[in-house]
Design an enzyme around this catalytic site. Structure first.
Site, PDB file in Angstrom:
ATOM      1  N   GLY A 135       0.789  -1.219   0.000  1.00 44.37           N
ATOM      2  CA  GLY A 135       0.000   0.000   0.000  1.00 44.37           C
ATOM      3  C   GLY A 135       0.819   1.265   0.000  1.00 44.37           C
ATOM      4  CG  LEU A 144      -2.435  -2.013  -4.091  1.00 42.39           C
ATOM      5  CD1 LEU A 144      -2.249  -1.491  -5.500  1.00 42.39           C
ATOM      6  CD2 LEU A 144      -2.851  -0.892  -3.159  1.00 42.39           C
ATOM      7  CG  ASP A 145       1.190  -3.283  -3.410  1.00 44.38           C
ATOM      8  OD1 ASP A 145       1.534  -3.027  -4.572  1.00 44.38           O
ATOM      9  OD2 ASP A 145       0.957  -2.416  -2.569  1.00 44.38           O
ATOM     10  CD  GLU A 146      -2.129  -9.465  -1.028  1.00 42.23           C
ATOM     11  OE1 GLU A 146      -1.929 -10.695  -1.073  1.00 42.23           O
ATOM     12  OE2 GLU A 146      -2.034  -8.796   0.015  1.00 42.23           O
TER      13      GLU A 146
END
Lengths: 284, 284, 284, 284
Positions: free
Chosen positions: C201, C227-229
Site C-alpha cells: 500500500g 493491490l501488491d498481491e
C-alpha cells in the site's frame, strides 16, 4: 533545504581534543545535525566530521575559519570547513559506455548529488545530444586525432577552465598520465570494474571469467599514479555462476559499477571521506 | 527419507545427447526429482545432472551402470552414478580455530550433510572431548614432534585407513605437500579466508586491512598443488569499514568462512559440482 | 546476434515427457543454448524452458508449432514458442519519479532488454523531451483534468493502439482499476517500493521508518486486482540503520527499485518466467 | 585484554551537551576508544555512546557515576555506565532446534561474546550432555508434564536464581506469557525466523513458501507482550528461488537466524543498543 557546514578534521589522537571542538561549537550555538568520530588505535590518529546547521551558527564561514584556527594549530589538525551552499564543481570524463555517466547525471538532476556539473569531457561524441537535455556543456576530445599527450593536455585545460573541484572518471577508458594524476591528487575518482585488488588492469571481467570466481564486483577509488592502487572508497559485489558468460558478467557488473561510483562520489561530495595513508575513513 | 540416484555427466556438446539420456531414463520409469543442464558455448562442452527417485527405477545401481554404459561411450561422457543410500565418508582436518569444525559437525549431525564422518584429524588436541559428544574418532597428529613429513605421512595413512571419499580442510593451517595434493586430487576441499584471487597465502585479513578494502570474504575451493589456485566452488563476502580492525575482520570473516565451506561441501556431497579445466560448474 | 527460439512449457509431471520433448528437438537438429527444468514435487507439476539456436533448426516458427502440437496435447501442456527475432512491445507507464523510467530506457537502448518500446504514457509531462532523445513517443495523460475513469480509458486505448505485449508500471503512482488489471492479466509488471508482503500500500518507506526495520527493499510483481498481491518475480534489499531518515530510505530504495524492476522485466522479456497459482518459476 | 567503560546516554537534544560530556571526560583524562553520536532530527532526541579505556581514567566506576550525575541531571539524561570487567550474565532458553544455541555457545567460548552464561534452560532434554562440554548448567523444564503456567514460573525462578541480566530465546518455541514479558522488558532478545514484519507468528517459512517471495530472512528483536512486534535490533536475508522447498528454506534460514541473533546479542552485550519508542539505535 537546510544549509549546513561540514567541519572535517584529522590529527594525532590526544585527550581533550573532542572537548575543545565541541566546546567551540557550543559557544557559537551550533546545532549538530550529524557527528562522527573514529580513532585508529593502531596509528594513534583521530578523525572527526561534524555536520552543523548553518542557520544555528552565529558565524559566517570566514569568521568560523578565523575563530577555529587556534584550536586547529593547538592540536596539529588537518582540517577544512565547507558550506553546503557552495556547491563543488564535478567534471565527468566519459568514454563509449554510458551507464555511469547517465546514472550520475540523473542523480545530480534529482538532487541526490549536491554539486554543479560544469562539463562532460569524452573521447566519444555520441552522448553530446543527451547532455544537452541536462544543459551540461559537452566536450568531445578526439584522442585518436590529437594523440594521447595532446589530448590529455586538452583535458587538463578544460578542467582548469571549468575550475573543477572534482573529476569523476565514469568508465573513462584512457589511462591518465602521471602528471595528470598528480595534478588531480585527491580530487579524481575512478570506478574500476572489478573487486580490487583482484583483477586490476585490463579486461577484468574476462579475467574473472577465466579464474571461475563466484562473485564479481566494482571498486570506486581515488586516482593515483599506480593504476588501480589508489585509496578505496566503496566496493560492490554481485553473485554469478557457471552459467554467466563474460558478456553476462559485463551486464551484471554494470549495476555494481553504477552503485559503487554513485556512493563513492556522494560520500566525497558530502565531505564524508578522509584519505589517510592510501586508505580512507568513510563516515557513510 | 526418499532415496535418490544422482547421474552426473559431462561431455562434448552434441545434438541428441539429452534425448538419449532422457529416453533411457523414461524407458526405466525414472521419476526425476531435479534436472540441471549447462552448455558452455565457448568450449562446446555439456554438463548435466539428474536426481532420480530411486524407488521409481526398475534398476539397481549396478544394473543402471551396465545399461547406461553404451550411451556413455557413444557420447564420450565423463560420468558417474551415486546412490544417496551410500553415504560418502568425509574426513575433517582441523587446527586450533574450531568454528568451521563445529559448524560442519552440527550440520552433519542434524542431517544437512548427507555423509559419514569417519574421523577428525587435527594438529591441536583441544577438540578431542568435543568430538566425543558426536562420537567421531579424533586423531591428534603432533606436527611439531613428528616433523612435517612424517606428520603428513600419518595423515595420509589415517585417510587411507578410514577410506575417506572426501577430505575437508576446516581451517587446517598446514600447507599440504604436493604428493598429498595429488593423492587427494578432486577429493579435498579447503576454505581460504579471503575473497580469492585477492589476498592468497598467509594472513589474508592483515593484507585486507592494509589495502583498505571495504568488503572481505572467504573462498571454498578444491585443493591443488598451486596454493589457493584450485577450482572455486563457493565464495561469500561481508561489508566492513574503516572502524573494523584486523581483529574485527577475523571475527566477521568467520561467518563467511563457515557458510562458504558448508555450502561448498554440501554441493560436493550432493554431486552438484563438476570440475572442468580449473573451474567448476555448480548446480546449486 | 544469434537468433533463438524459446520453448516454454508447464504441465502435470509425468514420466517420459522430457524424453518426448528432447527427442522432438533432436529429430529437428536443435542446438540447445540453455535448458532449465523444475519439478514442483508438492504440486506434481513440471516446468521447462529451452532456448534453441534458431539457425540450427530445420523448422520455421509456424512449422515448429504445428509439429509440436501433438506432443503438447499428449502431455496436457501449457506452452508457447517465441522467436527472439520478433521483439515484444513494452509500453511504460510513468509518473513524476523518473529513476525507473530512465533506467529502463538506458537498458533497452544499450541492448540489455530485447524489446521495442512503442510508447511512454505518463501522468506528468516533464519527461517528454527526455523521451525524444530515445525517439520514443510520449503521451501525457492528464489524470487531474480527465478524471481517473476517463484517464484510464485513455491509457487502455493507447496500449491497444500501440499493441503493447507488456506494460511496465515504472513507479506509476495511480492504482489501476480492476477492469484494466484484468485486461492486462499476466502482461503488466509493477515495482512496489517495499519488501512485500511487508509494507504493502501507500508510503512504504514511511511505514518502514516507523517500524524500525534494518533492511528495506523493492518487489517486482505481476499486476493483479489485489493491490501488491500479485505473483512476485524479483526482490532486492538494502541495509539501513537508525541514522537513515525516511528521505534516506527513499534514496537508497531507488537503487533496489531500479534493479528489481530491470531484472524482473528482463526475465519476462526473455520468457524466463512462468506464472503458476500466484507464484512464479523464474529460470534466471 | 584492555578493560573499558561504556557510557551510554540518550536525552532531549540541546546545544552544549556534547561539550559538557567531552569536557567531563577530558578533565578525567579519558582516552576514548570509540565514540558514536546520533541525533533524531524528527524527535529532537539525542543518543551517544562512548567506549573509554578504563586504565586511562582517574575514576572508579562508582566515582565516575557520582561525578557525572550532575551533568546527567542538567540535561535530563537516561544513562548508564558499564565496565567490561563486570561481565553480564546471559541465560539461554532453547527448544529442540539447536543451531542458535550451539552458535552462541561457540562464540561465547571463543571470546566473541563478553558475558557469562550462567545456565541453559530448555523444554527438550537432548542437549544436556553437549552443555556439559562447555561446563554450563543445563535445566530441562518439562512443559508437557508441568503445564505451561507452572513451567514458565519455573523458568522465571531459574532466571532469578541465576541473576540473569539478559535472557536470549535461541529458537525457543514457547510463547512467553505477558507477565514474563514484562518481567524481562528490555532484557530478553528473541530470534524470529522471518523478515519482520512479514510472516509474524507461526510457521513463517511455510508462509514465505506460499507467498512465493524471492528472499527470506530472520529478525532479532526485544521481546514484548505483542508477539514479534518488539524493537528490532538486526535482520538478515538470503536469496531463494522457486526450486527451494519449504524444507530448503528452513535450512537456508538457519544461517540467517544464527547470524542475526549473534549480532543482535553482541550489540546488546557491548551496550551498542538504545531502545527508544519501539525502535532501536544500534551503534554497530
Amino acid at each position: 533545504m537546510q544549509q549546513t557546514f561540514k567541519l572535517v578534521i584529522d590529527c594525532p589522537d590526544q585527550v581533550g581534543l573532542v572537548a575543545a571542538v565541541s566546546q567551540f561549537l557550543a559557544e557559537h550555538d551550533a546545532t549538530i545535525v550529524e557527528a562522527s568520530h573514529h580513532t585508529d588505535l593502531q596509528l594513534g590518529h583521530f578523525f572527526m566530521r561534524h555536520e552543523i546547521n548553518a542557520d544555528s551558527l552565529a558565524l559566517t564561514k570566514a569568521s568560523f575559519i578565523d575563530a577555529f584556527e587556534p584550536i586547529a594549530q593547538q592540536f596539529s589538525m588537518n582540517w577544512h570547513l565547507t558550506a553546503s551552499a557552495e556547491k563543488p564543481k564535478m567534471a565527468i570524463l566519459a568514454s563509449h559506455e554510458s551507464h555511469c555517466l547517465i546514472d550520475l547525471l540523473h542523480r545530480w538532476h534529482t538532487g541526490e548529488l549536491n554539486c554543479e556539473i560544469p562539463c562532460i569531457i569524452a573521447n566519444h561524441a555520441h552522448m553530446e545530444k543527451f547532455a544537452e537535455w541536462y544543459q551540461v556543456p559537452f566536450h568531445f576530445v578526439d584522442f585518436k586525432a590529437l594523440g594521447k599527450n595532446a589530448a590529455f593536455k586538452k583535458v587538463s585545460e578544460l578542467l582548469a577552465h571549468y575550475d573543477a573541484d572534482l573529476t569523476v572518471l565514469a568508465r573513462f577508458m584512457q589511462i591518465l598520465p602521471d602528471w595528470l594524476c598528480d595534478e588531480l591528487a585527491g580530487k579524481a575518482i575512478n570506478i574500476h570494474h572489478s573487486f580490487l585488488p583482484s583483477f586490476a588492469g585490463a579486461k577484468p571481467y574476462q579475467q574473472a571469467y577465466e579464474r571461475g570466481v563466484k562473485l564479481i564486483g566494482a571498486t570506486c577509488h581515488y586516482v593515483t599514479q599506480d593504476l588501480d592502487e589508489g585509496p578505496i572508497i566503496e566496493q560492490q559485489v554481485i553473485r554469478i555462476s557457471h552459467s554467466d558468460s563474460a558478456a553476462d558478467m559485463v551486464r551484471k557488473g554494470k549495476d555494481c559499477e553504477k552503485t559503487a561510483l554513485a556512493n563513492g562520489v556522494r560520500y566525497h561530495l558530502e565531505d564524508r571521506v578522509i584519505i589517510h595513508q592510501n586508505k580512507t575513513v568513510v563516515f557513510a
